[in-house]
Design an enzyme around this catalytic site. Sequence first.
Site, PDB file in Angstrom:
ATOM      1  N   GLU A  18      18.604  16.450  57.740  1.00  0.00           N
ATOM      2  CA  GLU A  18      17.901  17.728  57.617  1.00  0.00           C
ATOM      3  C   GLU A  18      17.586  18.060  56.162  1.00  0.00           C
ATOM      4  OE1 GLU A  18      16.460  19.521  59.753  1.00  0.00           O
ATOM      5  OE2 GLU A  18      17.188  18.512  61.528  1.00  0.00           O
TER       6      GLU A  18
ATOM      7  N   TYR B 261      18.799  27.860  58.644  1.00  0.00           N
ATOM      8  CA  TYR B 261      18.117  26.807  59.409  1.00  0.00           C
ATOM      9  C   TYR B 261      18.997  25.551  59.537  1.00  0.00           C
ATOM     10  CZ  TYR B 261      15.540  22.660  60.316  1.00  0.00           C
ATOM     11  OH  TYR B 261      15.195  21.455  60.838  1.00  0.00           O
TER      12      TYR B 261
ATOM     13  N   ASP C 152      12.471  26.302  61.791  1.00  0.00           N
ATOM     14  CA  ASP C 152      11.778  25.706  60.635  1.00  0.00           C
ATOM     15  C   ASP C 152      10.270  25.958  60.786  1.00  0.00           C
ATOM     16  OD1 ASP C 152      10.936  24.015  62.619  1.00  0.00           O
ATOM     17  OD2 ASP C 152      11.330  22.169  61.502  1.00  0.00           O
TER      18      ASP C 152
END
Length: 345
Positions: free
Chosen positions: A40, A123, A141
């Site tokens: 990520e 997030y 996102d």
Amino acid sequence: MVKEYDFKNIVAPLLKWYRSNKRTLPWRITPTPYRVWVSEIMLQQTRVEAVKDYFIRFMDALPTVEALAGCEEEKLLKLWEGLGYYSRARNLQKAAKDILVRFDGKFPTTAKDLQTLAGIGEYTAGAICSIAYGQRVAAVDGNVLRVTARLSENPTVITDREYRKNLTERLTDAYPDVGGDCADFTQSLFELGALVCKPMNPDCGVCPLAKLCRARENGTQKLYPVLPEKREKRREDVYVFLIETDEGFCIRRREQGVLKGMNEFPTHIIQEGESAESVLNEWGMYAFTEIKRKNYRHIFTHIIWNITCVWIKTDAAPFDCYALDEIEEGISLPTAIKQCVDILT
Ligand code: SF4
């Protein structure tokens, strides 16, 4: 007033679509918290295709939180070289050290704890909790913002904090109860945004949510999501000096501005009236021969650098010098600076 949209309705068709259409990506194989986290962070500001090889290389070299925490900075930056936004790599390591000290080496299991670590916001915490732990926590996102804004025809500017907070809460409420479904639901939203509900040309004809989409029904796909007004990027004229001595080429650490803390060929933001010669004189260099120049441009998030690379030869320089193959193999250089090497060919 926007008519409330019930995100619960999208769960079943989206899960079904995802399970037959998902891409095989390296971080989806054994999605441990560590692997989800690193992927990520790499995927922030970087395309999936570009990240794949970096991720595999990174996992081979640093397969655990302990390995990441104990890695030498130069090796870490070399593994990151070319991905840009190097503060991401530094924050990864800072957080890994923190996990060892504050969490006794155990990866945190709640969004709240995860958000106390460097570089992890709402997030990323949501992605780790839902994908790796199967928890009912949304991860919003850019893809998710786009898909949901179109589904609900929401006219709010998507950078609005209150809007994002509210959307995260409403999506979290819509999450399925089963762990594996939570992991897949998060990824199905990412995947739909990446493969079908694309920024410019949404492929509504094959979208599993077509019947539930207000934008499609009204032909308003291009109006959503509503983006903030674009700010003009600042422009800077920059010299990058390729200073060659008998020992090799000069390298130093950037002490300020964009790319602070990174290695560089000595670089200088040009002020009005400054020449390459005057800058070199400022650095105490008077005897040198200019070999060649080359101009190129590098675009950062908020700044555009108009770069003049100047290759000079000299007997003595006020910086440390390294052989070119030593630089290639062991010293990380940001892309904006590294491009200068092309001048040598
Ligand atoms: S129908 Fe079109 S606009 Fe709506 S979510 Fe699907 S791809 Fe996006």
